[in-house]
Design a protein around this motif. Structure first.
Motif, PDB file in Angstrom:
ATOM      1  N   ALA A  25      -2.302   6.172   3.702  1.00 21.41           N
ATOM      2  CA  ALA A  25      -2.614   5.124   2.735  1.00 21.41           C
ATOM      3  C   ALA A  25      -4.112   5.078   2.449  1.00 21.41           C
ATOM      4  CB  ALA A  25      -2.138   3.771   3.257  1.00 21.41           C
ATOM      5  N   ALA A  26      -4.937   5.139   3.498  1.00 23.23           N
ATOM      6  CA  ALA A  26      -6.386   5.072   3.311  1.00 23.23           C
ATOM      7  C   ALA A  26      -6.898   6.288   2.556  1.00 23.23           C
ATOM      8  CB  ALA A  26      -7.072   4.956   4.664  1.00 23.23           C
ATOM      9  N   ALA A  27      -6.227   7.438   2.718  1.00 22.28           N
ATOM     10  CA  ALA A  27      -6.674   8.667   2.059  1.00 22.28           C
ATOM     11  C   ALA A  27      -6.568   8.577   0.540  1.00 22.28           C
ATOM     12  CB  ALA A  27      -5.865   9.853   2.571  1.00 22.28           C
ATOM     13  N   TYR A  64       5.377  11.201   3.443  1.00 20.84           N
ATOM     14  CA  TYR A  64       4.220  10.327   3.728  1.00 20.84           C
ATOM     15  C   TYR A  64       3.692  10.543   5.126  1.00 20.84           C
ATOM     16  CZ  TYR A  64       1.646   5.912   4.363  1.00 20.84           C
ATOM     17  OH  TYR A  64       0.692   4.964   4.644  1.00 20.84           O
ATOM     18  N   GLY A  65       4.577  10.608   6.106  1.00 22.97           N
ATOM     19  CA  GLY A  65       4.157  10.728   7.501  1.00 22.97           C
ATOM     20  C   GLY A  65       3.535  12.068   7.842  1.00 22.97           C
ATOM     21  N   GLU A  85       0.788  -1.231   0.000  1.00 21.66           N
ATOM     22  CA  GLU A  85       0.000   0.000   0.000  1.00 21.66           C
ATOM     23  C   GLU A  85       0.824   1.287   0.000  1.00 21.66           C
ATOM     24  OE1 GLU A  85      -3.122   0.257  -0.431  1.00 21.66           O
ATOM     25  OE2 GLU A  85      -3.737  -1.842  -0.238  1.00 21.66           O
ATOM     26  N   VAL A  86       2.058   1.226   0.464  1.00 20.84           N
ATOM     27  CA  VAL A  86       2.820   2.456   0.675  1.00 20.84           C
ATOM     28  C   VAL A  86       3.935   2.647  -0.350  1.00 20.84           C
ATOM     29  CG1 VAL A  86       4.201   3.764   2.346  1.00 20.84           C
ATOM     30  CG2 VAL A  86       2.280   2.353   3.139  1.00 20.84           C
ATOM     31  N   LEU A  87       4.703   1.609  -0.606  1.00 25.32           N
ATOM     32  CA  LEU A  87       5.921   1.759  -1.405  1.00 25.32           C
ATOM     33  C   LEU A  87       5.730   1.989  -2.908  1.00 25.32           C
ATOM     34  CD1 LEU A  87       8.620  -0.655   0.029  1.00 25.32           C
ATOM     35  CD2 LEU A  87       8.749   1.806  -0.214  1.00 25.32           C
ATOM     36  N   PRO A  88       4.746   1.362  -3.556  1.00 24.65           N
ATOM     37  CA  PRO A  88       4.679   1.516  -5.019  1.00 24.65           C
ATOM     38  C   PRO A  88       4.762   2.954  -5.526  1.00 24.65           C
ATOM     39  CG  PRO A  88       3.223  -0.241  -4.336  1.00 24.65           C
ATOM     40  CD  PRO A  88       3.761   0.369  -3.073  1.00 24.65           C
ATOM     41  N   PRO A  89       4.008   3.921  -4.978  1.00 26.36           N
ATOM     42  CA  PRO A  89       4.175   5.297  -5.472  1.00 26.36           C
ATOM     43  C   PRO A  89       5.567   5.869  -5.191  1.00 26.36           C
ATOM     44  CG  PRO A  89       2.111   5.065  -4.254  1.00 26.36           C
ATOM     45  CD  PRO A  89       2.913   3.819  -3.995  1.00 26.36           C
ATOM     46  N   MET A  90       6.163   5.446  -4.078  1.00 29.11           N
ATOM     47  CA  MET A  90       7.509   5.924  -3.753  1.00 29.11           C
ATOM     48  C   MET A  90       8.527   5.419  -4.762  1.00 29.11           C
ATOM     49  SD  MET A  90       7.619   5.388   0.369  1.00 29.11           S
ATOM     50  CE  MET A  90       6.514   6.277   1.497  1.00 29.11           C
ATOM     51  N   LEU A  91       8.362   4.180  -5.197  1.00 27.62           N
ATOM     52  CA  LEU A  91       9.338   3.597  -6.121  1.00 27.62           C
ATOM     53  C   LEU A  91       9.166   4.118  -7.537  1.00 27.62           C
ATOM     54  CD1 LEU A  91       9.661  -0.088  -4.885  1.00 27.62           C
ATOM     55  CD2 LEU A  91      10.992   1.934  -4.294  1.00 27.62           C
ATOM     56  N   ARG A  92       7.992   4.617  -7.844  1.00 29.32           N
ATOM     57  CA  ARG A  92       7.821   5.218  -9.170  1.00 29.32           C
ATOM     58  C   ARG A  92       8.725   6.433  -9.319  1.00 29.32           C
ATOM     59  NH1 ARG A  92       1.874   6.900 -10.425  1.00 29.32           N
ATOM     60  NH2 ARG A  92       2.408   8.463  -8.824  1.00 29.32           N
ATOM     61  N   SER A  93       8.778   7.276  -8.279  1.00 26.26           N
ATOM     62  CA  SER A  93       9.661   8.445  -8.344  1.00 26.26           C
ATOM     63  C   SER A  93      11.125   8.042  -8.239  1.00 26.26           C
ATOM     64  CB  SER A  93       9.295   9.450  -7.241  1.00 26.26           C
ATOM     65  OG  SER A  93       9.320   8.836  -5.965  1.00 26.26           O
ATOM     66  N   LEU A  94      11.418   6.923  -7.543  1.00 24.19           N
ATOM     67  CA  LEU A  94      12.791   6.415  -7.503  1.00 24.19           C
ATOM     68  C   LEU A  94      13.245   6.002  -8.896  1.00 24.19           C
ATOM     69  CD1 LEU A  94      15.276   5.427  -5.809  1.00 24.19           C
ATOM     70  CD2 LEU A  94      14.139   3.196  -5.736  1.00 24.19           C
TER      71      LEU A  94
END
Length: 325
Positions: free
Chosen positions: A273-275, A322-323, A138-147
């Motif tokens: 994540a829920a947002a 994220y936090g 739920e959390v990492l996929p969008p982060m890895l897109r920018s990576l």
């Protein structure tokens, strides 16, 4: 030629007899002489999957090939490694004793290949990341897109597990943890706390109404933990002395969120994540829930490697954003 073959067979039989009479502590000496690494990989695959067919699928080999490798390993060691039962292959005590060093060798081999996967001066190649199931889904996929946009030559290998991978033995290069590392050889960066909240599907709220107070949870259906003690404590904090009606229980956080998104009931989820799901609405925002402390961790020997530093620094930046959402 036939004489040479006969002499070789006699030598192998002699070695096998020596091994059969040696205690397990002496296996390492004989394995270094006679055992192929592919045979050891096959052994570890059978140990971890419990059958020849499953091991063959994992390794991308045929079942007869895996069987031949196990038989070759048993011949080299002069001892049986597995016995058959109705539940599959059962490891012998010798196999159980060999499992830990075999895993250590496999991890070391993987670490060596990752280290050799790119030039040491370039943020490229393979880097292995350990994260929890929920974070990985739920959390990492969008982060890895920018990576990917910043480091297109970097390949991230996921290890999704709620169990902690061993960074000291370099089973992984980087980890996202919800507990502070205790070993002095690890380098960690604490990122902002991740807030938790209660969420429900708008269709569920249209049928059951929106709880306005903590006392009204008795009129609602909840999705919650099964056996996880920490999560059970959070659930008890939500309900207090009010009895809760559980519509579904699981210790899988991605499953809890999926059940809420299906409209089954109210669930605890990470607020950022829920947002991301417009069908979910936050309920009882005044109920205070624990926040998740989070660290990005690596081994001190890996911190300055470009491929590791690229992932480590990117995750720190991404989790800081994220936090705070």
């Amino acid at each position: 030629m036939s004489n040479l073959l006969s002499m070789r067979r006699a030598s192998v039989k002699s070695d096998h007899k020596k091994i059969a009479n040696k205690p397990p502590s002496d296996y390492k000496k004989f394995m270094s002489k006679n055992v192929d690494w592919d045979d050891q990989r096959a052994f570890l695959a059978v140990m971890e999957t419990g059958s020849l067919s499953a091991a063959a699928r994992r390794m991308g080999l045929s079942q007869p090939t895996v069987r031949a490798r196990i038989e070759g390993l048993e011949a080299a060691l002069g001892t049986a490694l597995f016995t058959r039962s109705v539940h599959g292959l059962v490891p012998t005590p010798t196999a159980e004793a060999m499992a830990t060093p075999a895993r250590a060798m496999a991890h070391a081999s993987e670490a060596m290949l990752r280290a050799a996967s790119a030039d040491s001066a370039t943020a490229a190649g393979r880097v292995r990341l350990s994260v929890s199931e929920f974070v990985g889904i739920e959390v990492l996929p969008p982060m890895l897109r920018s990576l990917r946009d910043k480091h297109p030559q970097l390949t991230v290998e996921f290890e999704l597990s709620n169990a902690r991978a061993d960074l000291l033995d370099q089973q992984v290069d980087v980890a996202v943890r919800m507990h502070p590392p205790e070993q002095s050889a690890l380098v960690a960066k604490k990122v902002p706390l991740i807030p938790l909240g209660l969420f429900a599907h708008r269709d569920y709220l249209a049928v059951y109404g929106r709880p306005a107070t903590k006392a009204e949870v008795r009129d609602h259906l909840f999705i919650g933990p099964d056996r996880n003690r920490g999560d059970l404590a959070v659930a008890a904090q939500i309900a207090g002395s009010v009895p809760v009606s559980w519509i579904a229980r699981t210790d899988s956080h991605p499953a809890q969120l999926a059940l809420a998104r299906a409209g089954l009931g109210i669930a605890v989820a990470q607020i950022p994540a829920a947002a991301r799901y417009p069908e979910l609405e936050r309920v009882l925002p005044d109920v205070e829930l624990p926040q998740l402390p989070t660290w990005i961790v690596t081994h001190e020997n890996l911190r300055r490697l470009p491929r590791v530093a690229a992932l480590f620094d990117h995750l720190v930046e991404a989790f800081e954003s994220y936090g705070r959402r």
